[in-house]
Motif scaffolding. Structure first.
Motif, PDB file in Angstrom:
ATOM      1  N   ASN A 119       0.845  -1.181   0.000  1.00 38.35           N
ATOM      2  CA  ASN A 119       0.000   0.000   0.000  1.00 38.35           C
ATOM      3  C   ASN A 119       0.888   1.242   0.000  1.00 38.35           C
ATOM      4  O   ASN A 119       1.686   1.418   0.907  1.00 38.35           O
ATOM      5  N   PRO A 120       0.764   2.109  -1.015  1.00 37.77           N
ATOM      6  CA  PRO A 120       1.556   3.340  -0.996  1.00 37.77           C
ATOM      7  C   PRO A 120       1.036   4.278   0.087  1.00 37.77           C
ATOM      8  O   PRO A 120      -0.055   4.087   0.625  1.00 37.77           O
ATOM      9  N   GLU A 121       1.816   5.276   0.393  1.00 37.93           N
ATOM     10  CA  GLU A 121       1.429   6.228   1.444  1.00 37.93           C
ATOM     11  C   GLU A 121       0.234   7.094   1.026  1.00 37.93           C
ATOM     12  O   GLU A 121      -0.597   7.430   1.839  1.00 37.93           O
ATOM     13  N   HIS A 122       0.213   7.480  -0.252  1.00 37.31           N
ATOM     14  CA  HIS A 122      -0.827   8.391  -0.743  1.00 37.31           C
ATOM     15  C   HIS A 122      -1.181   8.029  -2.176  1.00 37.31           C
ATOM     16  O   HIS A 122      -0.562   7.179  -2.779  1.00 37.31           O
ATOM     17  N   GLY A 123      -2.167   8.722  -2.734  1.00 39.99           N
ATOM     18  CA  GLY A 123      -2.582   8.493  -4.109  1.00 39.99           C
ATOM     19  C   GLY A 123      -3.647   7.417  -4.197  1.00 39.99           C
ATOM     20  O   GLY A 123      -4.107   6.880  -3.187  1.00 39.99           O
ATOM     21  N   PRO A 124      -4.051   7.075  -5.416  1.00 34.89           N
ATOM     22  CA  PRO A 124      -5.085   6.051  -5.591  1.00 34.89           C
ATOM     23  C   PRO A 124      -4.597   4.690  -5.094  1.00 34.89           C
ATOM     24  O   PRO A 124      -3.449   4.312  -5.321  1.00 34.89           O
ATOM     25  N   ALA A 125      -5.478   3.966  -4.427  1.00 30.50           N
ATOM     26  CA  ALA A 125      -5.144   2.618  -3.958  1.00 30.50           C
ATOM     27  C   ALA A 125      -4.960   1.705  -5.168  1.00 30.50           C
ATOM     28  O   ALA A 125      -5.836   1.635  -6.021  1.00 30.50           O
ATOM     29  N   PRO A 126      -3.816   1.015  -5.270  1.00 34.93           N
ATOM     30  CA  PRO A 126      -3.617   0.108  -6.405  1.00 34.93           C
ATOM     31  C   PRO A 126      -4.608  -1.058  -6.373  1.00 34.93           C
ATOM     32  O   PRO A 126      -5.008  -1.524  -5.297  1.00 34.93           O
ATOM     33  N   ILE A 127      -4.988  -1.535  -7.546  1.00 34.52           N
ATOM     34  CA  ILE A 127      -5.902  -2.668  -7.649  1.00 34.52           C
ATOM     35  C   ILE A 127      -5.340  -3.895  -6.940  1.00 34.52           C
ATOM     36  O   ILE A 127      -6.072  -4.675  -6.352  1.00 34.52           O
ATOM     37  N   MET A 128      -4.021  -4.081  -6.979  1.00 36.55           N
ATOM     38  CA  MET A 128      -3.452  -5.308  -6.441  1.00 36.55           C
ATOM     39  C   MET A 128      -3.086  -5.223  -4.957  1.00 36.55           C
ATOM     40  O   MET A 128      -2.381  -6.075  -4.443  1.00 36.55           O
ATOM     41  N   ILE A 129      -3.586  -4.211  -4.220  1.00 35.74           N
ATOM     42  CA  ILE A 129      -3.538  -4.308  -2.759  1.00 35.74           C
ATOM     43  C   ILE A 129      -4.877  -4.892  -2.319  1.00 35.74           C
ATOM     44  O   ILE A 129      -5.861  -4.853  -3.053  1.00 35.74           O
ATOM     45  N   GLN A 130      -4.909  -5.420  -1.125  1.00 37.23           N
ATOM     46  CA  GLN A 130      -6.152  -5.999  -0.613  1.00 37.23           C
ATOM     47  C   GLN A 130      -7.017  -4.880  -0.041  1.00 37.23           C
ATOM     48  O   GLN A 130      -7.071  -4.663   1.159  1.00 37.23           O
ATOM     49  N   GLN A 131      -7.701  -4.169  -0.926  1.00 38.52           N
ATOM     50  CA  GLN A 131      -8.494  -3.016  -0.514  1.00 38.52           C
ATOM     51  C   GLN A 131      -9.615  -3.398   0.447  1.00 38.52           C
ATOM     52  O   GLN A 131     -10.076  -2.560   1.215  1.00 38.52           O
ATOM     53  N   THR A 132     -10.035  -4.643   0.420  1.00 34.20           N
ATOM     54  CA  THR A 132     -11.071  -5.115   1.334  1.00 34.20           C
ATOM     55  C   THR A 132     -10.653  -4.887   2.782  1.00 34.20           C
ATOM     56  O   THR A 132     -11.490  -4.632   3.647  1.00 34.20           O
ATOM     57  N   LEU A 133      -9.362  -4.975   3.045  1.00 35.67           N
ATOM     58  CA  LEU A 133      -8.834  -4.848   4.408  1.00 35.67           C
ATOM     59  C   LEU A 133      -8.561  -3.403   4.808  1.00 35.67           C
ATOM     60  O   LEU A 133      -8.245  -3.132   5.955  1.00 35.67           O
ATOM     61  N   GLY A 134      -8.657  -2.485   3.869  1.00 34.51           N
ATOM     62  CA  GLY A 134      -8.417  -1.074   4.150  1.00 34.51           C
ATOM     63  C   GLY A 134      -7.383  -0.505   3.204  1.00 34.51           C
ATOM     64  O   GLY A 134      -6.580  -1.229   2.619  1.00 34.51           O
ATOM     65  N   ILE A 135      -7.385   0.821   3.080  1.00 34.43           N
ATOM     66  CA  ILE A 135      -6.497   1.471   2.118  1.00 34.43           C
ATOM     67  C   ILE A 135      -5.596   2.519   2.757  1.00 34.43           C
ATOM     68  O   ILE A 135      -4.922   3.266   2.060  1.00 34.43           O
ATOM     69  N   GLY A 136      -5.553   2.581   4.081  1.00 35.14           N
ATOM     70  CA  GLY A 136      -4.691   3.555   4.748  1.00 35.14           C
ATOM     71  C   GLY A 136      -5.040   4.968   4.332  1.00 35.14           C
ATOM     72  O   GLY A 136      -6.203   5.358   4.309  1.00 35.14           O
ATOM     73  N   ASN A 137      -4.027   5.741   3.929  1.00 31.70           N
ATOM     74  CA  ASN A 137      -4.226   7.128   3.506  1.00 31.70           C
ATOM     75  C   ASN A 137      -4.484   7.264   2.015  1.00 31.70           C
ATOM     76  O   ASN A 137      -4.498   8.376   1.492  1.00 31.70           O
ATOM     77  N   CYS A 138      -4.647   6.164   1.324  1.00 30.38           N
ATOM     78  CA  CYS A 138      -4.876   6.208  -0.124  1.00 30.38           C
ATOM     79  C   CYS A 138      -6.288   6.679  -0.449  1.00 30.38           C
ATOM     80  O   CYS A 138      -7.172   6.700   0.408  1.00 30.38           O
ATOM     81  N   ILE A 139      -6.478   6.990  -1.699  1.00 33.41           N
ATOM     82  CA  ILE A 139      -7.782   7.374  -2.223  1.00 33.41           C
ATOM     83  C   ILE A 139      -8.484   6.106  -2.711  1.00 33.41           C
ATOM     84  O   ILE A 139      -7.873   5.305  -3.424  1.00 33.41           O
ATOM     85  N   PRO A 140      -9.752   5.885  -2.348  1.00 33.92           N
ATOM     86  CA  PRO A 140     -10.467   4.708  -2.852  1.00 33.92           C
ATOM     87  C   PRO A 140     -10.390   4.647  -4.374  1.00 33.92           C
ATOM     88  O   PRO A 140     -10.516   5.667  -5.055  1.00 33.92           O
ATOM     89  N   ASN A 141     -10.166   3.439  -4.923  1.00 35.65           N
ATOM     90  CA  ASN A 141      -9.924   3.333  -6.346  1.00 35.65           C
ATOM     91  C   ASN A 141     -10.340   1.979  -6.875  1.00 35.65           C
ATOM     92  O   ASN A 141     -10.001   0.947  -6.302  1.00 35.65           O
ATOM     93  N   ALA A 142     -11.041   1.991  -8.003  1.00 41.38           N
ATOM     94  CA  ALA A 142     -11.397   0.735  -8.700  1.00 41.38           C
ATOM     95  C   ALA A 142     -10.809   0.709 -10.106  1.00 41.38           C
ATOM     96  O   ALA A 142     -11.019  -0.228 -10.830  1.00 41.38           O
ATOM     97  N   GLU A 143     -10.064   1.763 -10.487  1.00 44.64           N
ATOM     98  CA  GLU A 143      -9.505   1.829 -11.833  1.00 44.64           C
ATOM     99  C   GLU A 143      -8.157   1.135 -11.880  1.00 44.64           C
ATOM    100  O   GLU A 143      -7.340   1.267 -10.983  1.00 44.64           O
ATOM    101  N   LEU A 144      -7.950   0.384 -12.946  1.00 48.63           N
ATOM    102  CA  LEU A 144      -6.730  -0.384 -13.107  1.00 48.63           C
ATOM    103  C   LEU A 144      -5.575   0.502 -13.565  1.00 48.63           C
ATOM    104  O   LEU A 144      -5.685   1.191 -14.572  1.00 48.63           O
ATOM    105  N   PHE A 145      -4.481   0.525 -12.795  1.00 47.03           N
ATOM    106  CA  PHE A 145      -3.246   1.202 -13.171  1.00 47.03           C
ATOM    107  C   PHE A 145      -2.127   0.189 -13.088  1.00 47.03           C
ATOM    108  O   PHE A 145      -1.948  -0.467 -12.080  1.00 47.03           O
ATOM    109  N   LEU A 146      -1.360   0.022 -14.148  1.00 44.66           N
ATOM    110  CA  LEU A 146      -0.212  -0.883 -14.127  1.00 44.66           C
ATOM    111  C   LEU A 146       1.060  -0.096 -14.314  1.00 44.66           C
ATOM    112  O   LEU A 146       1.107   0.919 -14.905  1.00 44.66           O
TER     113      LEU A 146
END
Length: 146
Positions: A119-146
């Motif tokens: 999980n990065p410190e900031h910015g959109p939450a990457p698709i490949m983190i376990q967002q179900t468990l929380g995203i910390g300080n990230c921005i909620p995100n469902a868009e795929l970024f590679l």
């Protein structure tokens, strides 16, 4: 890539036709794998990927965490957690429609060989983190970024 959708038989409160339409829409979404040139076609048999909406009990019996969905890394089976399909995950910060986009894109990422990322410190939450468990300080995100 072809896929087949099935639903655990005891999940009578999930409409199969509605789920088929939704999974097709999510897999072929312009904010998902489509923007990287992937297309997904539903089939009745001989699929590349089997997508199953599974009870948390089924997932636990397969050795997974009953709170999460799961997929075989580089394999051909996805288990979408029925509870999460119906209710999402508040810790992700995503409304249900975008949570489903995240969930399907994330699990398909595992099929394509992608592992979890940190999980990065900031910015959109990457698709490949376990967002179900929380995203910390990230921005909620469902868009795929590679």
């Amino acid at each position: 890539m072809t896929y087949r959708l099935v639903i655990d038989p005891e999940l009578r409160d999930i409409d199969f036709t509605g789920a088929q339409i939704e999974v097709y829409r999510l897999l072929n979404s312009p904010i998902g794998w489509e923007k990287y040139g992937y297309t997904f076609v539903p089939v009745l048999d001989n699929e590349n990927v089997l997508i199953r909406i599974s009870t948390p009990f089924t997932i636990r019996n397969l050795g997974g965490d009953s709170e999460l969905s799961c997929a075989e890394l580089g394999g051909n089976k996805i288990h979408l957690n029925a509870y999460r399909w119906l209710y999402g995950a508040p810790a992700s910060g995503l409304p249900l429609d975008l949570y489903r986009q995240y969930m399907v894109s994330h699990e398909m990422g595992h099929i394509m060989g992608l592992k979890h990322v940190t999980n990065p410190e900031h910015g959109p939450a990457p698709i490949m983190i376990q967002q179900t468990l929380g995203i910390g300080n990230c921005i909620p995100n469902a868009e795929l970024f590679l």
